[in-house]
Design a protein around this motif. Structure first.
Motif, PDB file in Angstrom:
ATOM      1  N   THR A 143       7.281  -9.949  -5.594  1.00  0.00           N
ATOM      2  CA  THR A 143       8.503 -10.253  -4.923  1.00  0.00           C
ATOM      3  C   THR A 143       9.268  -8.993  -4.129  1.00  0.00           C
ATOM      4  OG1 THR A 143       8.838 -12.025  -6.242  1.00  0.00           O
ATOM      5  CG2 THR A 143      10.777 -11.313  -5.190  1.00  0.00           C
ATOM      6  N   ILE A 144       9.314  -7.880  -5.128  1.00  0.00           N
ATOM      7  CA  ILE A 144       9.821  -6.598  -4.488  1.00  0.00           C
ATOM      8  C   ILE A 144       8.756  -6.072  -3.539  1.00  0.00           C
ATOM      9  CG2 ILE A 144      10.146  -4.339  -5.481  1.00  0.00           C
ATOM     10  CD1 ILE A 144      10.982  -5.317  -8.196  1.00  0.00           C
ATOM     11  N   ALA A 145       7.554  -6.127  -3.491  1.00  0.00           N
ATOM     12  CA  ALA A 145       6.752  -5.566  -2.592  1.00  0.00           C
ATOM     13  C   ALA A 145       7.194  -6.344  -1.302  1.00  0.00           C
ATOM     14  CB  ALA A 145       5.285  -5.989  -3.011  1.00  0.00           C
ATOM     15  N   LYS A 146       7.212  -7.740  -1.332  1.00  0.00           N
ATOM     16  CA  LYS A 146       7.603  -8.284  -0.164  1.00  0.00           C
ATOM     17  C   LYS A 146       8.925  -8.093   0.608  1.00  0.00           C
ATOM     18  CE  LYS A 146       4.916 -12.439  -1.172  1.00  0.00           C
ATOM     19  NZ  LYS A 146       4.978 -14.139  -1.384  1.00  0.00           N
ATOM     20  N   ILE A 147      10.027  -7.517  -0.317  1.00  0.00           N
ATOM     21  CA  ILE A 147      11.053  -7.026   0.000  1.00  0.00           C
ATOM     22  C   ILE A 147      11.028  -5.614   0.850  1.00  0.00           C
ATOM     23  CG2 ILE A 147      13.389  -5.896  -0.656  1.00  0.00           C
ATOM     24  CD1 ILE A 147      13.292  -7.880  -2.959  1.00  0.00           C
ATOM     25  N   PHE A 148      10.004  -4.876   0.560  1.00  0.00           N
ATOM     26  CA  PHE A 148       9.633  -3.702   1.090  1.00  0.00           C
ATOM     27  C   PHE A 148       8.939  -4.017   2.441  1.00  0.00           C
ATOM     28  CE2 PHE A 148      11.271  -1.819  -2.679  1.00  0.00           C
ATOM     29  CZ  PHE A 148      11.678  -0.726  -2.160  1.00  0.00           C
ATOM     30  N   GLY A 149       8.319  -5.074   2.535  1.00  0.00           N
ATOM     31  CA  GLY A 149       7.253  -5.386   3.877  1.00  0.00           C
ATOM     32  C   GLY A 149       5.879  -5.581   3.545  1.00  0.00           C
ATOM     33  N   TYR A 150       5.569  -5.313   2.146  1.00  0.00           N
ATOM     34  CA  TYR A 150       4.265  -5.429   1.941  1.00  0.00           C
ATOM     35  C   TYR A 150       3.881  -6.776   1.320  1.00  0.00           C
ATOM     36  CZ  TYR A 150       4.645  -0.529   1.928  1.00  0.00           C
ATOM     37  OH  TYR A 150       4.951   0.890   2.105  1.00  0.00           O
ATOM     38  N   LYS A 151       2.556  -7.277   2.034  1.00  0.00           N
ATOM     39  CA  LYS A 151       1.933  -8.538   1.541  1.00  0.00           C
ATOM     40  C   LYS A 151       1.370  -8.853   0.134  1.00  0.00           C
ATOM     41  CE  LYS A 151       1.047  -9.711   6.539  1.00  0.00           C
ATOM     42  NZ  LYS A 151       0.063 -10.195   7.351  1.00  0.00           N
ATOM     43  N   THR A 152       0.606  -7.480   0.019  1.00  0.00           N
ATOM     44  CA  THR A 152       0.207  -7.315  -1.555  1.00  0.00           C
ATOM     45  C   THR A 152       0.409  -5.991  -2.190  1.00  0.00           C
ATOM     46  OG1 THR A 152      -1.879  -6.552  -0.565  1.00  0.00           O
ATOM     47  CG2 THR A 152      -2.114  -8.896  -0.593  1.00  0.00           C
ATOM     48  N   LEU A 153       0.322  -6.197  -3.285  1.00  0.00           N
ATOM     49  CA  LEU A 153       0.539  -4.699  -4.212  1.00  0.00           C
ATOM     50  C   LEU A 153      -0.521  -3.773  -3.872  1.00  0.00           C
ATOM     51  CD1 LEU A 153       1.554  -6.344  -7.556  1.00  0.00           C
ATOM     52  CD2 LEU A 153       2.968  -5.204  -5.953  1.00  0.00           C
ATOM     53  N   ASN A 199      -8.064   3.957  -2.721  1.00  0.00           N
ATOM     54  CA  ASN A 199      -8.316   4.757  -4.119  1.00  0.00           C
ATOM     55  C   ASN A 199      -7.914   4.229  -5.256  1.00  0.00           C
ATOM     56  OD1 ASN A 199     -10.408   6.184  -2.690  1.00  0.00           O
ATOM     57  ND2 ASN A 199      -8.640   7.554  -1.804  1.00  0.00           N
ATOM     58  N   GLY A 200      -6.773   3.505  -5.194  1.00  0.00           N
ATOM     59  CA  GLY A 200      -6.018   3.116  -6.220  1.00  0.00           C
ATOM     60  C   GLY A 200      -6.412   1.613  -7.000  1.00  0.00           C
ATOM     61  N   PRO A 201      -5.967   1.448  -7.947  1.00  0.00           N
ATOM     62  CA  PRO A 201      -6.420  -0.002  -8.578  1.00  0.00           C
ATOM     63  C   PRO A 201      -5.857  -1.094  -7.752  1.00  0.00           C
ATOM     64  CG  PRO A 201      -4.517   0.974  -9.903  1.00  0.00           C
ATOM     65  CD  PRO A 201      -4.950   2.154  -8.827  1.00  0.00           C
ATOM     66  N   ALA A 206      12.370   5.323  -3.525  1.00  0.00           N
ATOM     67  CA  ALA A 206      12.977   5.923  -2.122  1.00  0.00           C
ATOM     68  C   ALA A 206      12.196   6.318  -1.119  1.00  0.00           C
ATOM     69  CB  ALA A 206      13.741   7.138  -2.927  1.00  0.00           C
ATOM     70  N   GLN A 207      11.021   6.985  -1.614  1.00  0.00           N
ATOM     71  CA  GLN A 207      10.005   7.119  -0.500  1.00  0.00           C
ATOM     72  C   GLN A 207       9.355   5.899   0.277  1.00  0.00           C
ATOM     73  OE1 GLN A 207       7.533   9.570  -3.270  1.00  0.00           O
ATOM     74  NE2 GLN A 207       7.920  11.458  -2.246  1.00  0.00           N
ATOM     75  N   LEU A 208       9.349   4.998  -0.464  1.00  0.00           N
ATOM     76  CA  LEU A 208       9.125   3.717   0.215  1.00  0.00           C
ATOM     77  C   LEU A 208       9.788   3.090   1.086  1.00  0.00           C
ATOM     78  CD1 LEU A 208       7.036   1.866  -2.866  1.00  0.00           C
ATOM     79  CD2 LEU A 208       6.015   3.148  -0.850  1.00  0.00           C
ATOM     80  N   GLY A 209      11.188   3.731   1.073  1.00  0.00           N
ATOM     81  CA  GLY A 209      12.370   3.246   1.842  1.00  0.00           C
ATOM     82  C   GLY A 209      13.414   2.562   1.399  1.00  0.00           C
ATOM     83  N   GLN A 215      -1.351  -2.771  -1.062  1.00  0.00           N
ATOM     84  CA  GLN A 215      -1.128  -2.082   0.357  1.00  0.00           C
ATOM     85  C   GLN A 215       0.020  -0.882  -0.048  1.00  0.00           C
ATOM     86  OE1 GLN A 215       0.461  -5.204   2.551  1.00  0.00           O
ATOM     87  NE2 GLN A 215      -1.345  -5.316   3.893  1.00  0.00           N
ATOM     88  N   ILE A 216       0.317  -0.750  -1.422  1.00  0.00           N
ATOM     89  CA  ILE A 216       1.550   0.008  -1.531  1.00  0.00           C
ATOM     90  C   ILE A 216       0.866   1.418  -1.996  1.00  0.00           C
ATOM     91  CG2 ILE A 216       3.634   0.548  -3.026  1.00  0.00           C
ATOM     92  CD1 ILE A 216       4.061  -2.467  -2.996  1.00  0.00           C
ATOM     93  N   GLU A 217       1.542   2.666  -1.884  1.00  0.00           N
ATOM     94  CA  GLU A 217       1.023   3.839  -2.279  1.00  0.00           C
ATOM     95  C   GLU A 217       1.415   4.175  -3.785  1.00  0.00           C
ATOM     96  OE1 GLU A 217      -0.632   6.914  -3.233  1.00  0.00           O
ATOM     97  OE2 GLU A 217      -1.197   6.209  -0.992  1.00  0.00           O
ATOM     98  N   GLN A 218       0.732   4.050  -4.572  1.00  0.00           N
ATOM     99  CA  GLN A 218       1.194   4.088  -6.153  1.00  0.00           C
ATOM    100  C   GLN A 218       1.739   5.385  -6.433  1.00  0.00           C
ATOM    101  OE1 GLN A 218       0.727   1.264  -7.864  1.00  0.00           O
ATOM    102  NE2 GLN A 218       0.075   0.494  -5.852  1.00  0.00           N
ATOM    103  N   THR A 219       1.790   6.300  -5.861  1.00  0.00           N
ATOM    104  CA  THR A 219       2.414   7.639  -6.265  1.00  0.00           C
ATOM    105  C   THR A 219       3.665   7.807  -5.500  1.00  0.00           C
ATOM    106  OG1 THR A 219       1.140   8.862  -4.524  1.00  0.00           O
ATOM    107  CG2 THR A 219       0.272   8.810  -6.394  1.00  0.00           C
TER     108      THR A 219
END
Length: 482
Positions: free
Chosen positions: A416-426, A400-402, A436-439, A428-432
C-alpha cells in the motif's frame, strides 16, 4: 516565520500536534473564533478542533492531499453555518485574464510590503547533491533552495566570466533536420519519434512493414497527435533489407530536407532451439536483420555524406546469447561487425544493446533483465550518440535486491505504501534509499501515516518515517503488529 514577518509575535502561533490549538485561537479572539482556516495538511483527525475554533459563518478550506474519511463537520459545524471547501492542486487552472489579475495583485502586495519574498538557502554548484539532500531532510523548510552557478559581478555592466560546470549532455535538433526510423518494433519506433520530437525534430520517415494492412489503434493515435503538433511523419513501405528498398527509404528522406540521423531497431523473437535450426533459417534471419543495416550503411555513405548519427537499437542477446534465439543472436552479432567497420572508416555509428524496456514486446526484450522505463532507455541516447567512444554500448538495469513476496504480515501494508510512492511492486523500490530519498514530503506523509494507522493501528512520526528504508520499515511494522 517570525523573523520574516516581524509583526508576528508568540501569540500568532499555535501548536496543532501537541494540543492547545483550539483553546489558543479562542483566547486570542475573545471566544469568537477565527473567520478562515486553511488546512494544508488535510489533518482530518483535527477537524473538530477546526470547527470549534471557527466563528459563526466561518470557512474551512482543505487543500486536498488525499480523500478524507468523511466530509461531515458534525452538528456543531452545521449549527454555526460553517462552509467547508476542498481544493485540489491538480484541478486549479487559470485563464490568461485571471493570471494577469493575480500578477497585478501580487505586484501591489510587493510594493506595499504585504507580500514578502521567501527565505533563501544558497548552495554553491559544487554542493548540488547536498542541496537536494537538505531539501529532502528538512521537514520544516518554508523557503526555497538556490544553487549558485556563478558569483555576482561586482559591476552592474560587466561581461560574465566563462565558467565550466559538470553537466549531462542533452541533445536538441532544428526543425529542418530529417530522421529515418526503421525496424520491426513499432511501439519503440513511435516512442523514439516522440522523444526526438520533444527535442525539436519535426520531420521523420517511418519505415512500416504493414503496407495495406490496418495499423494498430495506438499507432493511429500517436501519428494523429504528432500531426497536431506540426510533426511530419512520412510512412515508407519500402524494404530496407534489399538494396532497392533501402535506397527508396533514403531518397524519401532526402526529399524532405537535410537528413540528420538514421535509427534502426532490430529484434530477436524466440524461434527454435539450435539443433532444430537449418542453414536456411540463419540466412533468412541475417537478410532481415543485418542486411538492412548493411544496406542503410552503404547507401548513406553515398547519398548522405553529411549524416550526423547512425544508431542501431538492438536487444542484448547479441553479446549475451539466449535460448531459442540462436539465429537472431547470429544476425545481431553481424550488425555489430557492420558498426565496427563503419567506425573504423570514420563514419558516426553506435549500436546500443538494451536488456529490457517496459512496454516493449519480448521480441526485443531479453530474459533475466529488470525492464528499464522507456524514458530512461531513450535518455541514454543523449550521452551515447553525442560522443560515441565505442561502436557498441550495452545499456541495461539489473535488479540485485531481494524480491519480496507475501511471506509476512507487513507485506500488504508495504505494498500500500509503495503504491502511494507510485511503485507497482516492492521489487521496483531501491532498498537502500530511505523514504525521504524516495520522495516523502508533506503531501505523501499524511497518506503514509493514515495507511499505517488503518492497517497497523499505530502512528509513526514523520521525522522517523523520513529516516526509514523499506527493510527498516518492514521490521518496524512487524514489531507494531506483534
Amino acid at each position: 516565520m517570525s523573523k520574516q514577518f516581524v509583526k508576528l509575535n508568540d501569540d500568532s502561533f499555535a501548536d496543532l500536534v501537541n494540543g492547545g490549538f483550539e483553546q489558543h485561537l479562542l483566547e486570542q479572539t475573545q471566544g469568537q473564533g477565527v473567520d478562515l482556516i486553511f488546512d494544508t495538511y488535510s489533518a482530518y483527525d483535527k477537524r473538530q478542533d477546526f470547527v470549534n475554533s471557527l466563528a459563526e459563518y466561518g470557512r474551512l478550506v482543505d487543500f486536498e492531499v488525499f480523500a478524507p474519511v468523511s466530509d461531515s463537520l458534525g452538528v456543531s459545524g452545521n449549527l454555526k453555518s460553517i462552509t467547508y471547501s476542498k481544493i485540489s492542486f491538480s484541478t486549479i487552472h487559470f485563464s490568461p485574464s485571471e493570471i494577469k489579475y493575480i500578477q497585478k495583485f501580487i505586484e501591489q502586495g510587493i510594493r506595499n510590503n504585504k507580500v514578502q519574498p521567501l527565505s533563501t538557502t544558497v548552495f554553491p554548484a559544487s554542493e548540488a547533491v547536498e542541496a537536494f539532500k537538505y531539501n529532502a531532510s528538512c521537514a520544516n523548510n518554508l523557503g526555497r533552495i538556490v544553487i549558485e552557478i556563478r558569483k555576482e559581478e561586482e559591476k552592474v555592466n560587466a561581461l560574465p566570466a566563462k565558467i565550466t560546470v559538470a553537466a549531462s549532455p542533452k541533445l536538441f535538433y532544428t526543425p529542418e533536420k530529417v530522421f529515418v526510423v526503421s525496424g520491426d518494433e513499432d511501439s519503440l519506433s513511435l516512442e523514439l519519434i516522440q522523444h526526438l520530437a520533444q527535442r525539436g525534430a519535426r520531420k521523420f520517415v517511418l519505415v512500416s512493414k504493414l503496407n495495406n494492412k490496418p495499423q494498430s489503434g495506438y499507432k493511429t493515435l500517436t501519428l494523429r497527435r504528432l500531426k497536431n503538433k506540426n510533426v511530419t511523419v512520412v510512412l515508407s513501405f519500402a524494404d530496407p533489407s534489399t538494396v532497392r528498398g533501402a535506397e527508396d527509404v533514403l531518397r524519401e528522406a532526402v526529399a524532405l530536407g537535410t537528413v540528420c540521423g538514421i535509427y534502426h531497431i532490430t529484434t530477436a523473437p524466440e524461434t527454435k532451439h539450435l539443433q532444430s535450426l537449418s542453414e536456411k533459417d540463419f540466412a533468412e534471419t541475417k537478410k532481415v536483420v543485418s542486411e538492412a543495416v548493411a544496406n542503410l550503411d552503404t547507401l548513406s555513405r553515398r547519398l548522405i555524406p553529411q549524416l550526423e548519427s547512425f544508431v542501431v537499437l538492438a536487444p542484448a542477446v547479441a553479446s549475451r546469447g539466449a535460448k531459442a534465439k540462436s539465429n537472431y543472436v547470429f544476425a545481431n552479432a553481424d550488425v555489430i561487425r557492420v558498426a565496427e567497420v563503419r567506425k573504423v572508416s570514420g563514419y558516426p555509428t553506435v549500436v546500443i544493446e538494451y536488456g529490457a524496456i517496459e512496454g516493449i514486446s519480448n521480441a526485443f526484450n531479453s530474459p533475466n533483465f529488470k525492464p528499464a522505463s522507456i524514458v530512461s532507455a531513450l535518455n541514454v541516447l543523449d550521452e551515447i550518440t553525442k560522443q560515441p567512444q565505442n561502436p557498441t554500448v550495452v545499456s541495461f538495469s539489473k535488479f540485485n535486491g531481494p524480491i519480496y513476496e507475501e511471506t509476512d504480515a507487513a507485506t500488504p501494508l508495504l505494498k500500500t505504501i509503495a503504491k502511494i510512492f507510485g511503485y507497482k511492486t516492492l521489487s521496483q523500490i531501491e532498498q537502500t534509499f530511505n523514504l525521504a530519498q524516495l520522495g516523502l514530503d508533506t503531501f505523501l506523509a499524511p497518506r503514509v501515516q493514515e495507511a499505517i494507522r488503518q492497517q497497523a493501528n499505530a502512528v509513526i512520526e514523520v521525522e522517523e518515517l523520513r529516516t526509514l528504508t523499506f527493510p527498516a520499515l518492514r521490521a518496524k511494522i512487524i514489531e507494531l503488529l506483534a
